[in-house]
Design a protein around this motif. Structure first.
Motif, mmCIF file in Angstrom:
data_model
loop_
_atom_site.group_PDB
_atom_site.id
_atom_site.type_symbol
_atom_site.label_atom_id
_atom_site.label_comp_id
_atom_site.label_asym_id
_atom_site.label_seq_id
_atom_site.Cartn_x
_atom_site.Cartn_y
_atom_site.Cartn_z
ATOM 1 N N THR A 47 0.198 0.724 2.181
ATOM 2 C CA THR A 47 -1.276 0.691 1.746
ATOM 3 C C THR A 47 -1.549 2.124 1.087
ATOM 4 O O THR A 47 -2.184 2.327 0.255
ATOM 5 C CB THR A 47 -2.115 0.234 2.803
ATOM 6 O OG1 THR A 47 -1.993 1.178 3.899
ATOM 7 C CG2 THR A 47 -2.035 -1.011 3.303
ATOM 8 N N LEU A 48 -0.790 3.276 1.982
ATOM 9 C CA LEU A 48 -0.857 4.594 1.277
ATOM 10 C C LEU A 48 -0.361 4.797 0.123
ATOM 11 O O LEU A 48 -1.111 5.421 -0.885
ATOM 12 C CB LEU A 48 -0.555 5.712 2.332
ATOM 13 C CG LEU A 48 -1.265 5.699 3.874
ATOM 14 C CD1 LEU A 48 -0.636 6.541 4.660
ATOM 15 C CD2 LEU A 48 -2.725 6.089 3.526
ATOM 16 N N TYR A 49 0.860 4.199 -0.295
ATOM 17 C CA TYR A 49 1.354 4.436 -1.262
ATOM 18 C C TYR A 49 0.829 3.697 -2.557
ATOM 19 O O TYR A 49 0.918 3.908 -3.531
ATOM 20 C CB TYR A 49 3.061 3.966 -1.232
ATOM 21 C CG TYR A 49 3.832 5.083 -0.744
ATOM 22 C CD1 TYR A 49 4.459 5.957 -1.532
ATOM 23 C CD2 TYR A 49 4.013 5.388 0.583
ATOM 24 C CE1 TYR A 49 5.241 7.091 -1.462
ATOM 25 C CE2 TYR A 49 4.888 6.494 1.022
ATOM 26 C CZ TYR A 49 5.581 7.376 0.129
ATOM 27 O OH TYR A 49 6.319 8.453 0.512
ATOM 28 N N ALA A 50 0.369 2.469 -2.090
ATOM 29 C CA ALA A 50 -0.210 1.719 -2.997
ATOM 30 C C ALA A 50 -1.594 2.126 -3.611
ATOM 31 O O ALA A 50 -2.370 1.576 -4.402
ATOM 32 C CB ALA A 50 -0.391 0.219 -2.478
ATOM 33 N N GLY A 51 -1.985 3.261 -2.832
ATOM 34 C CA GLY A 51 -3.492 3.781 -2.881
ATOM 35 C C GLY A 51 -4.773 3.031 -2.573
ATOM 36 O O GLY A 51 -5.958 3.395 -3.041
ATOM 37 N N TYR A 52 -4.399 2.203 -1.773
ATOM 38 C CA TYR A 52 -5.806 1.548 -1.052
ATOM 39 C C TYR A 52 -6.611 2.258 -0.150
ATOM 40 O O TYR A 52 -7.774 1.986 -0.130
ATOM 41 C CB TYR A 52 -5.197 0.190 -0.442
ATOM 42 C CG TYR A 52 -4.521 -0.760 -1.328
ATOM 43 C CD1 TYR A 52 -5.521 -1.447 -2.122
ATOM 44 C CD2 TYR A 52 -3.441 -1.238 -0.992
ATOM 45 C CE1 TYR A 52 -4.834 -2.518 -3.065
ATOM 46 C CE2 TYR A 52 -2.647 -2.102 -2.030
ATOM 47 C CZ TYR A 52 -3.623 -2.788 -2.798
ATOM 48 O OH TYR A 52 -2.896 -3.736 -3.607
ATOM 49 N N PHE A 53 -6.052 3.283 0.302
ATOM 50 C CA PHE A 53 -6.722 4.407 1.088
ATOM 51 C C PHE A 53 -6.163 5.764 1.353
ATOM 52 O O PHE A 53 -5.034 5.615 1.165
ATOM 53 C CB PHE A 53 -7.508 3.687 2.374
ATOM 54 C CG PHE A 53 -6.532 3.614 3.499
ATOM 55 C CD1 PHE A 53 -6.377 4.577 4.296
ATOM 56 C CD2 PHE A 53 -5.888 2.269 3.482
ATOM 57 C CE1 PHE A 53 -5.368 4.317 5.321
ATOM 58 C CE2 PHE A 53 -4.817 2.161 4.479
ATOM 59 C CZ PHE A 53 -4.323 3.262 5.647
ATOM 60 N N GLN A 54 -6.947 6.667 1.727
ATOM 61 C CA GLN A 54 -6.037 7.822 1.913
ATOM 62 C C GLN A 54 -6.215 8.432 3.289
ATOM 63 O O GLN A 54 -7.490 7.824 3.912
ATOM 64 C CB GLN A 54 -6.768 9.022 0.963
ATOM 65 C CG GLN A 54 -6.390 8.604 -0.551
ATOM 66 C CD GLN A 54 -6.802 9.675 -1.578
ATOM 67 O OE1 GLN A 54 -7.738 10.561 -1.029
ATOM 68 N NE2 GLN A 54 -6.416 9.548 -2.729
ATOM 69 N N VAL A 55 -5.460 9.206 3.907
ATOM 70 C CA VAL A 55 -5.596 9.909 5.121
ATOM 71 C C VAL A 55 -5.331 11.307 4.942
ATOM 72 O O VAL A 55 -4.967 11.922 3.824
ATOM 73 C CB VAL A 55 -4.777 9.191 6.110
ATOM 74 C CG1 VAL A 55 -5.027 7.849 6.364
ATOM 75 C CG2 VAL A 55 -3.228 9.402 5.588
ATOM 76 N N ASP A 56 -6.055 12.088 6.066
ATOM 77 C CA ASP A 56 -5.665 13.528 6.093
ATOM 78 C C ASP A 56 -4.099 13.724 6.408
ATOM 79 O O ASP A 56 -3.624 12.876 6.791
ATOM 80 C CB ASP A 56 -6.779 14.359 6.566
ATOM 81 C CG ASP A 56 -6.766 14.082 8.141
ATOM 82 O OD1 ASP A 56 -5.584 13.485 8.737
ATOM 83 O OD2 ASP A 56 -7.921 13.879 8.764
#
Length: 217
Positions: A47-56
């Motif tokens: 999901t991070l690589y797909a750009g659905y949400f971001q984390v620090d």
């Protein structure tokens, strides 16, 4: 100890599988938990690589740490599960032979070996388990559960090979695809492990009535 007890059946030893079953059960529960953790970390990374949400950065490092730490346990747990699977297959098959003649029932050594012999292991294990089921339940059919187990197991292995082959990808699209396939691999591994737990639990339960009562005390 339960493993010391046996019942003589026409000169053949019919031993309690309970100790092996408990070891098998503990190892497979640990494996299922591990697969679910790895499936979750791979899904989150996708999901991070797909750009659905971001984390620090701290959260990203934590996800990587969980994934790497869990991954280190994957091979040892797999090997432990494999050992107890072979031992339990051997014991249950030997017990089935001890109760009399069952046409088509695989010999105990070959039943266990079929899980590790190259190429043979792609075909024989579900056949071995089906024959063992019918011998244990006097011809009763497993109603598809063995087929579902084997389909999940093969899917997990082939998808795992595909995912690992694409781990070195550099573009985001290829990485996302590899992560998605990895999620499929770990989820089907967990399903296969759960189904095998059910199959063996049913077989062990089916063999209990043939043993003297004190074996299971």
């Amino acid at each position: 100890m339960a493993e010391e007890y046996y019942t003589e059946v026409e000169g053949r030893k019919y031993r309690s599988p309970i100790v092996l079953w408990r070891c098998f059960c503990a190892s497979f529960v640990a494996a299922i938990a591990l697969y679910l953790v790895l499936m979750s970390t791979e899904a989150i990374t996708w999901t991070l690589y797909a750009g659905y949400f971001q984390v620090d950065q701290a959260q990203a490092d934590l996800i990587d740490l969980i994934s790497m730490t869990s991954g280190r346990f994957a091979l040892p747990i797999f090997l432990i599960c494999a050992v107890f699977t072979l031992l339990l297959v051997y014991r249950l098959t030997a017990n089935a032979h001890a109760t009399g003649d069952h046409p088509g029932l695989t010999k105990p050594t070959m039943a266990a070996a079929s899980f590790v012999i190259p190429l043979v292991t792609l075909i024989m294990p579900p056949m071995v388990m089906g024959r063992l089921w019918r011998a244990t339940f006097n011809g009763g059919e497993p109603r598809g559960v063995i087929g579902f187990w084997w389909a999940a197991f093969l899917t997990s292995n082939f998808s795992g090979l595909i995912a690992n082959a694409n781990r070195a990808a550099t573009d985001f699209a290829a990485i996302r695809n590899a992560l998605a396939v990895s999620v499929l691999s770990f989820s089907t591994r967990a399903i296969a492990a759960g189904l095998l737990l059910f199959i063996f639990a049913t077989l062990v339960q089916g063999q209990k009535p043939r043993l003297s009562a004190d074996v299971f005390e």
